[in-house]
Design a protein around this motif. Structure first.
Motif, PDB file in Angstrom:
ATOM      1  N   ARG A 153      -7.530  28.663 -29.846  1.00  0.00           N
ATOM      2  CA  ARG A 153      -7.342  27.209 -29.834  1.00  0.00           C
ATOM      3  C   ARG A 153      -5.914  26.837 -29.472  1.00  0.00           C
ATOM      4  N   HIS A 154      -4.945  27.568 -30.037  1.00  0.00           N
ATOM      5  CA  HIS A 154      -3.550  27.246 -29.735  1.00  0.00           C
ATOM      6  C   HIS A 154      -3.250  27.486 -28.257  1.00  0.00           C
ATOM      7  N   PHE A 155      -3.729  28.580 -27.711  1.00  0.00           N
ATOM      8  CA  PHE A 155      -3.516  28.836 -26.288  1.00  0.00           C
ATOM      9  C   PHE A 155      -4.106  27.702 -25.449  1.00  0.00           C
ATOM     10  N   LEU A 156      -5.311  27.254 -25.796  1.00  0.00           N
ATOM     11  CA  LEU A 156      -5.932  26.188 -25.019  1.00  0.00           C
ATOM     12  C   LEU A 156      -5.204  24.861 -25.152  1.00  0.00           C
ATOM     13  N   GLN A 157      -4.425  24.692 -26.205  1.00  0.00           N
ATOM     14  CA  GLN A 157      -3.625  23.484 -26.356  1.00  0.00           C
ATOM     15  C   GLN A 157      -2.450  23.440 -25.380  1.00  0.00           C
ATOM     16  N   LEU A 158      -1.989  24.596 -24.928  1.00  0.00           N
ATOM     17  CA  LEU A 158      -0.772  24.634 -24.117  1.00  0.00           C
ATOM     18  C   LEU A 158      -0.954  25.232 -22.723  1.00  0.00           C
ATOM     19  N   LEU A 159      -1.852  26.181 -22.555  1.00  0.00           N
ATOM     20  CA  LEU A 159      -1.953  26.886 -21.278  1.00  0.00           C
ATOM     21  C   LEU A 159      -2.428  25.961 -20.165  1.00  0.00           C
ATOM     22  N   VAL A 160      -1.673  25.893 -19.089  1.00  0.00           N
ATOM     23  CA  VAL A 160      -2.099  25.104 -17.940  1.00  0.00           C
ATOM     24  C   VAL A 160      -3.289  25.776 -17.266  1.00  0.00           C
ATOM     25  N   ASP A 161      -3.422  27.091 -17.415  1.00  0.00           N
ATOM     26  CA  ASP A 161      -4.586  27.799 -16.886  1.00  0.00           C
ATOM     27  C   ASP A 161      -5.632  28.037 -17.973  1.00  0.00           C
ATOM     28  N   GLY A 162      -5.563  27.230 -19.052  1.00  0.00           N
ATOM     29  CA  GLY A 162      -6.475  27.401 -20.173  1.00  0.00           C
ATOM     30  C   GLY A 162      -7.921  27.288 -19.730  1.00  0.00           C
ATOM     31  N   ASP A 163      -8.627  28.389 -19.784  1.00  0.00           N
ATOM     32  CA  ASP A 163      -9.928  28.541 -19.181  1.00  0.00           C
ATOM     33  C   ASP A 163     -10.859  29.129 -20.232  1.00  0.00           C
ATOM     34  N   VAL A 164     -11.998  28.504 -20.478  1.00  0.00           N
ATOM     35  CA  VAL A 164     -12.864  28.949 -21.561  1.00  0.00           C
ATOM     36  C   VAL A 164     -13.297  30.399 -21.372  1.00  0.00           C
ATOM     37  N   ALA A 165     -13.706  30.776 -20.178  1.00  0.00           N
ATOM     38  CA  ALA A 165     -14.171  32.147 -19.961  1.00  0.00           C
ATOM     39  C   ALA A 165     -13.039  33.147 -20.152  1.00  0.00           C
ATOM     40  N   ASN A 166     -11.942  32.972 -19.435  1.00  0.00           N
ATOM     41  CA  ASN A 166     -10.844  33.938 -19.518  1.00  0.00           C
ATOM     42  C   ASN A 166     -10.164  33.909 -20.881  1.00  0.00           C
ATOM     43  N   ASN A 167      -9.874  32.723 -21.392  1.00  0.00           N
ATOM     44  CA  ASN A 167      -9.138  32.624 -22.643  1.00  0.00           C
ATOM     45  C   ASN A 167      -9.940  33.191 -23.804  1.00  0.00           C
ATOM     46  N   GLN A 168     -11.162  32.690 -23.995  1.00  0.00           N
ATOM     47  CA  GLN A 168     -11.935  33.115 -25.151  1.00  0.00           C
ATOM     48  C   GLN A 168     -12.312  34.592 -25.072  1.00  0.00           C
ATOM     49  N   LEU A 169     -12.716  35.046 -23.899  1.00  0.00           N
ATOM     50  CA  LEU A 169     -13.171  36.433 -23.803  1.00  0.00           C
ATOM     51  C   LEU A 169     -12.010  37.422 -23.791  1.00  0.00           C
ATOM     52  N   ASN A 170     -10.853  37.013 -23.291  1.00  0.00           N
ATOM     53  CA  ASN A 170      -9.682  37.886 -23.442  1.00  0.00           C
ATOM     54  C   ASN A 170      -9.251  37.966 -24.904  1.00  0.00           C
ATOM     55  N   TRP A 171      -9.311  36.847 -25.626  1.00  0.00           N
ATOM     56  CA  TRP A 171      -9.009  36.893 -27.060  1.00  0.00           C
ATOM     57  C   TRP A 171      -9.996  37.800 -27.784  1.00  0.00           C
ATOM     58  N   GLN A 172     -11.260  37.702 -27.435  1.00  0.00           N
ATOM     59  CA  GLN A 172     -12.238  38.583 -28.073  1.00  0.00           C
ATOM     60  C   GLN A 172     -12.002  40.043 -27.688  1.00  0.00           C
ATOM     61  N   TRP A 173     -11.608  40.276 -26.457  1.00  0.00           N
ATOM     62  CA  TRP A 173     -11.301  41.643 -26.007  1.00  0.00           C
ATOM     63  C   TRP A 173     -10.192  42.235 -26.875  1.00  0.00           C
ATOM     64  N   VAL A 174      -9.137  41.460 -27.098  1.00  0.00           N
ATOM     65  CA  VAL A 174      -8.017  41.946 -27.909  1.00  0.00           C
ATOM     66  C   VAL A 174      -8.424  42.084 -29.374  1.00  0.00           C
ATOM     67  N   ALA A 175      -9.195  41.134 -29.889  1.00  0.00           N
ATOM     68  CA  ALA A 175      -9.582  41.161 -31.300  1.00  0.00           C
ATOM     69  C   ALA A 175     -10.586  42.261 -31.617  1.00  0.00           C
TER      70      ALA A 175
END
Length: 454
Positions: free
Chosen positions: A352-374
């Motif tokens: 959520r914090h990344f999506l608040q600031l990232l200009v490239d904030g993208d649901v597919a890349n952001n959420q799934l990269n976070w899940q990849w790391v987690a």
């Protein structure tokens, strides 16, 4: 047929735009339409940095259309209602748009198809506009999508991509179609990059001339900043992924191959989300985590957001995010691992914090990269924990990245910049930099116990 409508969404360009080309081939006049979707506002995705970049993109798109005799029509409201209203006003026979992958986009497309059909208007959805290879094009024998990147990439690489299209020479827009004014917004990040197809193509040309050759060797170099920085343009569609793959392959070499692999990762995440839309908010693969929440770990969450965890490379990356609305990819991995695994805080808090600031904030890349790391996503090593000190010494060996973004440490020479807690006496007190919010061994032990690893 006299009129077609092209609904622009995350494809804000004139070059290599199959929906626009099809609309121009089908009708004498075309309505290039963008609808400011109030549902996006209501869901919290309309944040200042992306709104500012979007405003740049729309102004540039309008300028490009005007050079060709047309203009951009802008509306605001419910997308389905506004598209149908424009189709009715212009007696359009067809609507063209690019396929998208989120659950919301899929539901919107189905609503639009039904409502237009009731008006006698055909909807044409074009694949491989926002991706190089469309989701569902390559699938394993027993599933609707690939859950592991390596076999996906093997099949992806064998696909023959469609040819990239040139920009149209002329666009005729029917008279009298009402339009709102072009938006103007200011981002919260002072170092926010400019948007628009013109800027995107300029950056792409510079990247192909002078950056891509070294990409394989330098893409993890934090201080070197040797990535393409094209992700915002891919997110808003001011650049075509199909064209990027073609041009990178034409350039050739290890750097181009590494860059194409990153574009394949982007398509990989989209085919996962297209098949599993709930991965935007739910664990793709549950580890039965009992995450610490924002309420139970508020001080640590705030320290992470503000870049004062006491781990310089983590803090540098978080401060870069706040200043630029963008973060180096290696920094994204480090900061995400620190929150989800070292602090054992729910990955959704970070996403959520990344999506608040990232200009490239993208649901597919952001959420799934976070899940990849987690470790709840497609990663085949779910319990890997990145040590921020070891990572800093490897990817910022001279400390230049840390000194750039953490000015309190700018005067510290040598590798101790990555471990300021080792300074003694007056030197330590004079720095004015916080103590670590957690000992790395304590964080690792907590995570391992939570995952049942001892």
């Amino acid at each position: 047929m006299n009129v077609s409508v092209v609904l622009f969404t995350s494809d804000l360009r004139l070059h290599d735009h199959p929906p626009l080309r099809a609309a121009l081939d089908a009708a004498r006049e075309v309505v290039p339409l963008f609808v400011r979707d109030r549902a996006v506002d209501g869901a919290g995705f309309a944040v200042p940095n992306r709104l500012a970049f979007l405003a740049d993109c729309l102004r540039d798109l309008d300028a490009g259309l005007r050079e060709r005799g047309g203009r951009l029509v802008v509306r605001s409201g419910d997308v389905v209602e506004e598209v149908c209203r424009v189709a009715c006003e212009t007696a359009a026979g067809e609507v063209h748009l690019s396929a998208d992958v989120s659950g919301y986009a899929q539901r919107r497309e189905e609503r639009l198809r039904r409502t237009l059909a009731a008006q006698g208007v055909r909807l044409h959805v074009h694949e491989a506009v926002t991706t190089a290879v469309a989701p569902g094009t390559v699938t394993p024998a027993a599933s609707d999508h690939f859950a592991v990147f390596t076999p996906y990439f093997r099949h992806w690489s064998r696909q023959r991509l469609r040819d990239a299209l040139g920009a149209p020479r002329t666009v005729r827009v029917p008279d009298g179609v009402g339009s709102a004014g072009l938006p103007s917004h200011r981002g919260v990040s002072v170092g926010l990059a400019s948007g628009g197809e013109t800027e995107g193509r300029r950056r792409l040309s510079a990247w192909l001339r002078g950056g891509i050759a070294d990409y394989a060797d330098r893409h993890d170099d934090l201080a070197g900043d040797a990535t393409s920085r094209l992700s915002p343009h891919l997110h808003f569609g001011t650049l075509s992924p199909v064209e990027l793959v073609h041009r990178a392959r034409a350039t050739g070499g290890p750097g181009a191959e590494a860059f194409v692999r990153q574009l394949a990762w982007r398509d990989f995440h989209r085919q996962v989300l297209a098949a599993r839309p709930d991965a935007a908010y739910a664990d793709y693969r549950t580890r039965h985590d009992r995450w610490r929440t924002e309420d139970t770990a508020r001080e640590e969450v705030e320290a992470w957001r503000e870049g004062r965890t006491g781990y310089p490379v983590v803090d540098a990356a978080m401060r870069q995010l706040r200043h630029e609305g963008w973060m180096h990819n290696r920094g994204r991995l480090l900061t995400a691992s620190f929150l989800a695994k070292t602090l054992y805080i729910d990955w959704r808090v970070g996403a959520r914090h990344f999506l608040q600031l990232l200009v490239d904030g993208d649901v597919a890349n952001n959420q799934l990269n976070w899940q990849w790391v987690a470790g709840t996503g497609t990663d085949t090593r779910p319990n890997r924990v990145l040590n921020p000190v070891a990572q800093a010494k490897r990817y910022d060996p001279d400390g230049a990245y840390v000194r750039r973004w953490v000015p309190e440490l700018a005067g510290i020479e040598g590798p101790v910049v990555h471990e300021p807690w080792k300074l003694r006496g007056r030197d330590r007190a004079a720095v004015g930099y916080p103590e670590p919010v957690v000992d790395l061994s304590v964080g690792l032990g907590r995570f391992r116990r939570a995952r049942g690893l001892g």
